[in-house]
Write a protein that holds these residues in place. Sequence first.
Motif, PDB file in Angstrom:
ATOM      1  N   LEU A  23       5.709   4.797  -6.002  1.00 19.03           N
ATOM      2  CA  LEU A  23       5.463   5.311  -7.349  1.00 19.03           C
ATOM      3  C   LEU A  23       6.488   4.752  -8.328  1.00 19.03           C
ATOM      4  O   LEU A  23       6.143   4.340  -9.439  1.00 19.03           O
ATOM      5  N   LEU A  24       7.743   4.706  -7.891  1.00 17.07           N
ATOM      6  CA  LEU A  24       8.801   4.181  -8.761  1.00 17.07           C
ATOM      7  C   LEU A  24       8.580   2.700  -9.055  1.00 17.07           C
ATOM      8  O   LEU A  24       8.639   2.277 -10.211  1.00 17.07           O
ATOM      9  N   ARG A  68      -0.595   8.414  -4.482  1.00 18.97           N
ATOM     10  CA  ARG A  68      -0.614   9.287  -3.289  1.00 18.97           C
ATOM     11  C   ARG A  68      -1.912   9.130  -2.499  1.00 18.97           C
ATOM     12  O   ARG A  68      -1.904   9.194  -1.270  1.00 18.97           O
ATOM     13  N   ALA A  69      -3.026   8.937  -3.199  1.00 20.19           N
ATOM     14  CA  ALA A  69      -4.317   8.796  -2.523  1.00 20.19           C
ATOM     15  C   ALA A  69      -4.356   7.547  -1.646  1.00 20.19           C
ATOM     16  O   ALA A  69      -5.020   7.532  -0.614  1.00 20.19           O
ATOM     17  N   PHE A  70      -3.629   6.515  -2.059  1.00 18.18           N
ATOM     18  CA  PHE A  70      -3.601   5.287  -1.271  1.00 18.18           C
ATOM     19  C   PHE A  70      -2.406   5.225  -0.325  1.00 18.18           C
ATOM     20  O   PHE A  70      -2.064   4.159   0.188  1.00 18.18           O
ATOM     21  N   GLY A  71      -1.764   6.367  -0.098  1.00 20.78           N
ATOM     22  CA  GLY A  71      -0.708   6.448   0.907  1.00 20.78           C
ATOM     23  C   GLY A  71       0.671   6.046   0.410  1.00 20.78           C
ATOM     24  O   GLY A  71       1.566   5.822   1.220  1.00 20.78           O
ATOM     25  N   GLY A  72       0.842   5.959  -0.878  1.00 22.71           N
ATOM     26  CA  GLY A  72       2.142   5.574  -1.417  1.00 22.71           C
ATOM     27  C   GLY A  72       3.130   6.728  -1.392  1.00 22.71           C
ATOM     28  O   GLY A  72       2.752   7.903  -1.373  1.00 22.71           O
ATOM     29  N   ASP A  86      -1.451  10.596  -8.725  1.00 25.07           N
ATOM     30  CA  ASP A  86      -2.497  10.915  -7.749  1.00 25.07           C
ATOM     31  C   ASP A  86      -3.066   9.662  -7.092  1.00 25.07           C
ATOM     32  O   ASP A  86      -3.346   9.660  -5.886  1.00 25.07           O
ATOM     33  N   VAL A  87      -3.220   8.587  -7.862  1.00 23.11           N
ATOM     34  CA  VAL A  87      -3.751   7.342  -7.306  1.00 23.11           C
ATOM     35  C   VAL A  87      -2.796   6.778  -6.256  1.00 23.11           C
ATOM     36  O   VAL A  87      -3.214   6.355  -5.164  1.00 23.11           O
ATOM     37  N   VAL A 129       5.396   9.670 -16.214  1.00 21.89           N
ATOM     38  CA  VAL A 129       4.281   9.169 -15.408  1.00 21.89           C
ATOM     39  C   VAL A 129       3.155  10.196 -15.469  1.00 21.89           C
ATOM     40  O   VAL A 129       3.375  11.382 -15.244  1.00 21.89           O
ATOM     41  N   SER A 130       1.973   9.714 -15.788  1.00 23.78           N
ATOM     42  CA  SER A 130       0.843  10.644 -15.880  1.00 23.78           C
ATOM     43  C   SER A 130       0.450  11.131 -14.482  1.00 23.78           C
ATOM     44  O   SER A 130       0.669  10.453 -13.474  1.00 23.78           O
TER      45      SER A 130
END
Length: 197
Positions: A158-159, A149-153, A146-147, A140-141
């Motif tokens: 992520l998985l 995490r930025a949206f609260g994930g 970061d995207v 995963v890049s």
Amino acid sequence: MLAIIVTCVLWTLILEIFKVNTMIGKRPWDVYRFLFVGDGATQNRQTLGADLLVTVRDAGIGYVAGLLTAFILALLFCFSPILENIIMPTAMVLRSIPLVVMTPLITLIMGIGQKSVTTLVIIVVFLPALANILYGLRNVSGEHRDVIRAFGGNALTLLLKVSLPGSIPSLFASARVSIPSAVVGAMIAEWLSTGEG
């Protein structure tokens, strides 16, 4: 057609160059005679077909179970690096042991029969598939991470949203590469353990 001709020529050349006795190494015309024109050819084809079905069954059961186990463990390893550090070294050691050495040990533990053949095929399919699927899940890049995490994930988001869709090529590659290993594992187990197939 060209592939069949080249295979038959190479087959014959290797047997002739190394002077392999016809009792041990059959030539292409011997196999053709055995299956199609010789005495009892029909019976020979029926026997081979029945044995082939046994091998396909043995390889298929272990193949599906091995891939499924590898996928589930790869998912668990994404959430628990400690579990990965415990299991992966043992898995790598098992992978380095030749099948011919492992088969009698598995037969001794599991007994002669379907369980030992399935166990050996699972091991043969599981180890390379696990490494390949785990690589796909972890590939995963940083931008994608970061995207999310930025949206609260979290790690599960992520998985589900990035890692699983991104690992599909690795999953299909594992499935494709594991087929020959499953067949070879089933044949070796049948040869050394059950005598069927």
